[in-house]
Design a protein around this motif. Structure first.
Motif, PDB file in Angstrom:
ATOM      1  N   THR A   7      20.691  -3.011   3.738  1.00  0.00           N
ATOM      2  CA  THR A   7      21.749  -2.207   4.528  1.00  0.00           C
ATOM      3  C   THR A   7      23.121  -3.084   4.471  1.00  0.00           C
ATOM      4  O   THR A   7      24.112  -2.340   4.137  1.00  0.00           O
ATOM      5  N   SER A 205      12.112   3.645   3.263  1.00  0.00           N
ATOM      6  CA  SER A 205      12.723   3.859   4.460  1.00  0.00           C
ATOM      7  C   SER A 205      13.953   5.048   4.316  1.00  0.00           C
ATOM      8  O   SER A 205      14.098   5.936   5.030  1.00  0.00           O
ATOM      9  N   SER A 206      15.036   4.633   3.626  1.00  0.00           N
ATOM     10  CA  SER A 206      15.955   5.878   3.040  1.00  0.00           C
ATOM     11  C   SER A 206      16.484   5.291   1.780  1.00  0.00           C
ATOM     12  O   SER A 206      15.989   4.309   1.263  1.00  0.00           O
ATOM     13  N   HIS A 207      17.105   6.363   0.993  1.00  0.00           N
ATOM     14  CA  HIS A 207      17.564   6.404  -0.368  1.00  0.00           C
ATOM     15  C   HIS A 207      18.683   5.158  -0.157  1.00  0.00           C
ATOM     16  O   HIS A 207      18.988   4.585  -1.242  1.00  0.00           O
ATOM     17  N   ASP A 208      19.505   5.225   0.887  1.00  0.00           N
ATOM     18  CA  ASP A 208      20.565   4.150   0.823  1.00  0.00           C
ATOM     19  C   ASP A 208      20.140   2.790   0.638  1.00  0.00           C
ATOM     20  O   ASP A 208      20.481   1.800   0.001  1.00  0.00           O
ATOM     21  N   ASP A 209      18.852   2.668   1.267  1.00  0.00           N
ATOM     22  CA  ASP A 209      18.207   1.118   1.267  1.00  0.00           C
ATOM     23  C   ASP A 209      17.723   0.946  -0.029  1.00  0.00           C
ATOM     24  O   ASP A 209      18.125  -0.183  -0.671  1.00  0.00           O
TER      25      ASP A 209
END
Length: 570
Positions: A7, A205-209
């Motif tokens: 993050t 969790s997410s593509h950003d992570d």
């Protein structure tokens, strides 16, 4: 240690708060800033964090860089059960901060690690190795070994488990943690599913992570793009693991601890190799050329003795050339096998340990000791159990596998338990027993030889032609030096050797083997002469007894004749 959430990435600290020292033994000396973690919320529980400084302090368990390299090699050897056939150890050049630098490469074709296993590998204290045959067991070796060799390590692993093909990348970077002011060990990792035709990111969790983890890896590793990162899997094959350790540590002089240029087929420990460079006596040079000394600074020499049993289908390939395994037990003269049954704890299965003991061939007499292995892995090389300052035990070497005692965490010694002390005492007894019965075979006097010869000489009226130490005043007698060469001696300077067994140009023209053979011949001559003296003494005693018997018979006959003469006269 936590996988990175991806993050946020803290910005680098000002240079005044970063550690610029590249020496391993100074790398832990930097100020710890205040924690960036928020206060604990009411009713919640928080995990115990691991500060980055612990990575350094944990790695100090390895006092010796080769011990750290051996830990990584052990992991590959443990993968033999999963089909591993080699481990390659090499030096490569990487670009970091726009400047080239050397890095250590370890590549094996074992089973590899799937996403779950690589996270356990990067975690402190976790080990999935529960077999009695595997070398690793504490779950700490990878972290301590890699951090002992360099500040940063990147791991590439490809696996095929449960019909799913994956490849993973993990970064353990002391430099990243230190310069971004982390107060917890963050390990960025990314995974790919390669079951299809291309590498598909595995999102948890997410593509950003996932993208944030990739960005951190690219920023702090030697690879600047995702494509360059994926190219590192090309030489792994369908399964296996590649480890690259970079930002290698320097010594106190600011030079790399590991020397790569002295030998293109070896990796040297620079400071140890320099100890015997110039200005040392000839005997010291001979000692330093023996493998018992070379294992201190030559990785090839150390790796050749690292495992007791020779591999059938596995190779250690160092800088492109296979390491030839070497068991010193195969090179012993007059070998004996001694069985030792240690007193194990009650309820434990009784074990029996066979120790091969003998004299080294063509080695300096000061080389001695036992190579003690644990589960096939060398723990204590050339452990000298006899005291220094005595000739007893010179050249005596033994080999044994002691699975009944536990090694220390760095696998360079054993825990000093009561069983270890009993083993040490038993090995001392082995040396003493072997020395008493075999030392004369290589030119030493057996214990008590001088006293025995003096007793025989004093008991006999004849002088022995065998010259004992200190008994000859003849200036033509040459004294054998006591500076380490083989000679007919015990723990004092040796016997005098007459010129008729020596070349006219003196000791300088005689090889060690010739001198040893001449000493053995001299010892045999002395033994033969002593035996003949005993036989002659027995013969003399028998003749004297026979003479006395004849005198008694003569006296009896004289008495009979005298009696008969008197009868005739009367």
């Amino acid at each position: 240690m936590l996988p990175s959430s991806g993050t946020t990435t803290p910005s680098a600290l000002p240079s005044s708060k970063t550690l610029e020292s590249r020496s391993f033994w100074k790398a832990g000396n930097y100020a710890v800033g205040p924690s960036s973690k928020p206060a604990l919320l009411q009713g919640s529980l928080e995990h115990a964090r691991v500060h980055p400084k612990f990575l350094h302090s944990n790695a100090t368990s390895h006092k010796w860089a080769f011990g750290a390299i051996a830990e990584i090699m052990d992991n590959a050897v443990d993968e033999i059960q999963h089909g591993a056939t080699f481990i390659k150890v090499d030096k490569i050049d990487v670009m970091k901060d726009n400047s080239p630098g050397p890095a250590l490469l370890f590549l094996d074709d074992g089973g590899g690690m799937d996403p779950a296993l690589i996270r356990k590998c990067m975690s402190l204290g976790y080990s999935s190795k529960k077999s009695n045959t595997t070398i690793g067991q504490y779950g700490n070796g990878f972290k301590t070994s890699t951090m002992r060799l360099g500040a940063d390590v990147i791991v590439f692993s490809r696996s095929n488990r449960a019909s799913k093909e994956t490849q993973s990348v993990g970064l353990l970077s002391y430099t990243f943690l230190r310069r971004t002011g982390q107060d917890d060990v963050i390990v960025p990792m990314i995974d790919f599913d390669i079951s299809g035709h291309w590498a598909e990111p595995i999102i948890y969790s997410s593509h950003d992570d996932w993208s944030s983890n990739l960005k951190t890896i690219l920023e702090w590793s030697p690879f600047s793009s995702k494509e360059e990162l994926l190219l590192q899997f090309d030489d792994i094959g369908p399964h296996g693991t590649k480890i690259i350790i970079y930002n290698l540590w320097l010594n106190d002089e600011g030079i790399y601890e590991l020397a790569f240029d002295d030998d293109d087929e070896d990796i040297r420990l620079r400071d140890e190799a320099l100890l015997g460079a110039t200005g040392v006596p000839r005997k010291t040079v001979e000692l330093q050329s023996h493998i018992s000394y070379r294992i201190r600074y030559s990785l090839r020499a150390y790796a050749s003795m690292l495992y007791l049993r020779k591999f059938n289908k596995f190779q250690i390939i160092l800088r492109g050339k296979p390491v030839q395994q070497y068991n010193i037990a195969d090179e012993l003269r007059y070998p004996n096998v001694v069985t030792y049954k240690p007193q194990v704890a009650p309820g434990t299965k009784e074990c029996s340990v066979e120790t091969t003991i003998g004299f080294l061939k063509e080695a300096p007499t000061r080389v001695a000791g036992f190579n003690v292995y644990h589960k096939n892995r060398l723990i204590r090389p050339f452990w000298k159990v006899t005291s220094d300052g005595t000739a007893k035990g010179n050249g005596v070497v033994g080999v044994l596998e002691a699975d009944f005692i536990e090694p220390a965490h760095d696998k360079q010694d054993f825990e000093r338990s009561s069983m270890f002390v009993r083993l040490e005492n038993r090995l001392k007894q082995m040396v003493n027993d072997y020395w008493r019965t075999h030392c004369h075979l290589v030119g030493y006097q057996p214990p008590g030889f001088n006293a025995k010869m003096k007793r025989q000489s004093s008991a006999s009226p004849h002088n022995s032609s065998c010259n004992l130490p200190g008994e000859s005043d003849d200036p033509s007698i040459v004294q054998i030096p006591d500076d380490g060469e083989l000679g007919l001696r015990d723990e004092q300077p040796g016997v005098d050797v007459p010129n008729d067994v020596m070349p006219e140009d003196g000791l300088a023209s005689i090889s060690v083997d010739q001198l040893c053979e001449e000493n053995i011949q001299l010892f045999m001559r002395c033994e033969e002469k002593a035996r003949k003296e005993v036989e002659l003494k027995q013969t003399i005693e028998e003749l004297e007894k026979g003479l006395e018997d004849m005198r008694k018979k003569c006296a009896q006959l004289s008495s009979l004749l005298e009696a008969k003469r008197k009868l005739k006269v009367t």
